[in-house]
Design an enzyme around this catalytic site. Structure first.
Site, short mmCIF file in Angstrom:
data_model
loop_
_atom_site.label_atom_id
_atom_site.label_comp_id
_atom_site.label_asym_id
_atom_site.label_seq_id
_atom_site.Cartn_x
_atom_site.Cartn_y
_atom_site.Cartn_z
N GLU A 223 1.33 -1.81 0.20
CA GLU A 223 0.22 0.01 -0.18
C GLU A 223 0.66 1.31 0.69
OE1 GLU A 223 -2.84 0.06 -0.29
OE2 GLU A 223 -4.04 -2.04 0.03
N ARG B 296 0.59 3.76 -3.26
CA ARG B 296 -0.26 5.17 -2.71
C ARG B 296 1.02 6.30 -2.87
NH1 ARG B 296 -5.66 3.50 0.32
NH2 ARG B 296 -5.67 1.75 -0.23
N ASP C 203 -5.79 -8.97 -7.66
CA ASP C 203 -5.78 -8.32 -8.91
C ASP C 203 -4.17 -7.35 -9.80
OD1 ASP C 203 -5.54 -6.75 -6.90
OD2 ASP C 203 -7.32 -6.10 -6.63
N GLU D 40 -12.61 0.05 -9.95
CA GLU D 40 -12.52 0.04 -10.62
C GLU D 40 -13.32 -0.16 -12.11
OE1 GLU D 40 -11.88 -1.31 -7.87
OE2 GLU D 40 -10.34 -1.47 -7.27
C1 DMJ Z 1 -6.92 0.56 -4.66
O1 DMJ Z 1 -5.91 0.32 -3.53
C2 DMJ Z 1 -5.86 -0.46 -5.55
O2 DMJ Z 1 -6.48 0.15 -6.64
C3 DMJ Z 1 -5.43 -1.24 -5.70
O3 DMJ Z 1 -4.53 -2.32 -6.42
C4 DMJ Z 1 -6.52 -2.29 -5.21
N1 DMJ Z 1 -7.34 -1.84 -4.49
C5 DMJ Z 1 -7.80 -0.37 -4.65
C6 DMJ Z 1 -8.81 0.16 -4.76
O4 DMJ Z 1 -9.87 -0.44 -4.47
#
Ligand code: DMJ
Length: 506
Positions: A92, A96, A221, A399
């Site tokens: 994260e 981010r 994902d 998404e």
């Molecule tokens: C985000 O922090 C990023 O896109 C991550 O890859 C998956 N989840 C969240 C948003 O839903």
């Protein structure tokens, strides 16, 4: 394709509503609770820029000058990563904060952001010092060399740090960042299933997969997203990632993509292993018909892959929309799969609020006991302390609008702008807090909506950015020149000079 000024302005106004409330109540804090009007930090000794750094490139792109100055000043005067307790998530913090700093530097050329990015990169990169080279799940930014005890990580956490570390390596000409991140990919590659897919859980020290679900949603994902984007990021030479990406889409087409029997909704199933030991024969996996909102990033990703990796003669981009003869058979398959899957994701917006839930479950072919009147429903298996079923929430996730943005840019089909506008309107109607900020909708089928006290940082960095870009002129951040990291931070496509761009050591 031209801009729609009125809609852009409405989205900018929504961004300001969310951002100004944060500044008023929680400036400098990592996370924002818009109902209690409070902020919270990830470490006890101060914030690490979670909200501000995550949002600053959106602020810049929207041309919000005074907001930009406020955010930049905080980064200049307050931002520090010298915080020890507790440890923060390697993944994260990379997507981010490191991603946000790198994209702010890319957009503005301001060295302030690169200096912070290099400092943060040095503190995070030690997480890769494990027996296998897979990164620890968490890292102590204040004491980066302190011992680590994490045992298991996920596919997404280990396999989606590469865009950020490779660009940082290029900017700083420090190849350690590159090789550490890339080596983790080779560990994953060695354990892939024969169908090109991978289970979600990996033992960090051994670098081997545990028997665990195969899916495109949580814990997995962005690994699939980064396979394609690593190929795109460094121009045409990363053939190995292209191969891994192609194998993965073959695996998705053959094993995961499904259609419901009545309404013919395209959705993404998951494979559940039977038993504790990882067995790669297909008969030892059960098909589950549960799809997370998170998996819907794949619709746009498949379309982007179709017009790049799936274009004939290695062309990087094709006509808008692509002409069938411009795509390879695999490209054509993925293009159609992406379009159909996006339509399937849109069908989960058929709720009382018009917002899609966190989880949808679909009617399987031959399910004689199916009890619902349409081909999907929201499973309600877990209620937290606030008694709202987790699966029914809308957490301000990006998404579906992310995939809509890509579909719009690659087709110019106005229906995608309509979809984006409908989703934005539902957010305005149900998630907007009149006193400032936006909250998580606790149940997408309950009107009036009850809101939970959380404005996720990805609402500012991703959801509103992708909505805004959908209505901008298509010259803004053209897909030919950039890749978005998984937190929607744009990074440039570049020819690497820091290392050989041919990953023969993988
Ligand atoms: C985000 O922090 C990023 O896109 C991550 O890859 C998956 N989840 C969240 C948003 O839903």
């Amino acid at each position: 394709m031209g801009a729609d000024d009125e809609k852009m302005e409405a989205i900018v106004a929504a961004f300001r509503h969310a951002w100004n409330a944060y500044v008023r109540d929680a400036m400098g804090c990592d996370e924002y609770h818009p109902i209690s009007r409070t902020g919270e930090n990830l470490t006890s000794s101060g914030g690490i820029g979670y909200t501000i750094v995550d949002a600053i490139d959106t602020i810049y792109l929207m041309g919000l000058r005074s907001e930009y100055e406020v955010a930049r000043r905080w980064i200049e005067t307050e931002l520090s990563f010298n915080h020890s307790y507790p440890e923060v998530s390697t993944f994260e913090t990379t997507i981010r904060v490191l991603g946000g700093l790198l994209s702010a530097h890319y957009l503005t050329s301001d060295m302030l952001y690169l200096n912070h990015a290099e400092d943060l990169g040095r503190r995070i990169v030690v997480a890769f010092n494990t027996l296998s080279g897979l990164p620890h799940r968490t890292v102590n930014l204040g004491k980066p060399h302190s011992p680590q005890y994490s045992y298991i990580t996920s596919l997404a956490e280990a396999g989606s740090l590469q865009l950020e570390f490779k660009y940082l390596a290029e900017l700083t000409q420090n190849d350690t960042f590159w090789y550490k991140a890339e080596h983790a990919m080779s560990v994953i590659r060695d354990g892939l299933l024969p169908n090109g897919l991978a289970p979600t859980r990996i033992r960090i020290q051994q670098g081997t997969f545990q028997s665990s679900v195969v899916r495109l949603g949580s814990l997995a994902d962005s690994y699939y997203e980064y396979l394609l984007k690593q190929f795109l990021q460094t121009k045409s030479t990363e053939r190995l990632y292209q191969m891994m990406y192609n194998n993965a889409t073959d695996g998705i087409a053959e094993n995961l993509i499904q259609q419901t029997p009545e309404e013919h909704i395209t959705y993404m199933a998951e494979l559940d292993p039977q038993g504790r030991f990882l067995n790669s024969t297909p008969s030892s996996w059960n098909l589950g018909h549960r799809q997370e909102h998170l998996a819907c990033f794949l619709a746009g990703s498949l379309m982007l892959g179709a017009v790049t990796s799936g274009s004939r003669n290695g062309h990087r981009m094709v006509s808008v929309p692509p002409k069938p003869h411009e795509l390879t058979p695999r490209g054509l398959r993925d293009w159609k799969m992406g379009i159909d899957f996006l339509e399937g994701c849109m069908s989960t917006h058929d709720t009382k609020t018009g917002l899609a839930p966190e989880v949808a479950e679909f009617r399987a072919v031959n399910d004689a006991n199916y009890a619902y009147d349409k081909d999907w429903f929201i499973p309600r298996t877990f209620s937290g302390v606030d008694r709202s079923p987790y699966e029914a929430r809308y957490m301000l996730r990006p998404e579906i609008v992310e995939s809509i943005f890509i579909a719009w840019r690659l087709t110019g089909d106005p229906r995608y702008r309509e979809w984006a506008w409908n989703i934005f309107s539902s957010i305005q109607q149900h998630a907007r807090i009149p006193t400032g900020g936006y909250g998580t909708v606790s149940d997408v089928n309950q009107v009036p909506a009850r809101l939970l006290d959380k404005q996720e940082t990805f609402f500012l960095s991703e959801t509103l950015k992708y909505l805004y870009l959908t209505f901008c002129h298509s010259d803004v951040l053209p897909l030919q020149g950039i890749v978005f990291n998984t937190e929607a931070h744009p990074l440039p496509i570049f020819y690497p000079t820091v290392v050989s761009s041919n990953p023969s050591h993988l």
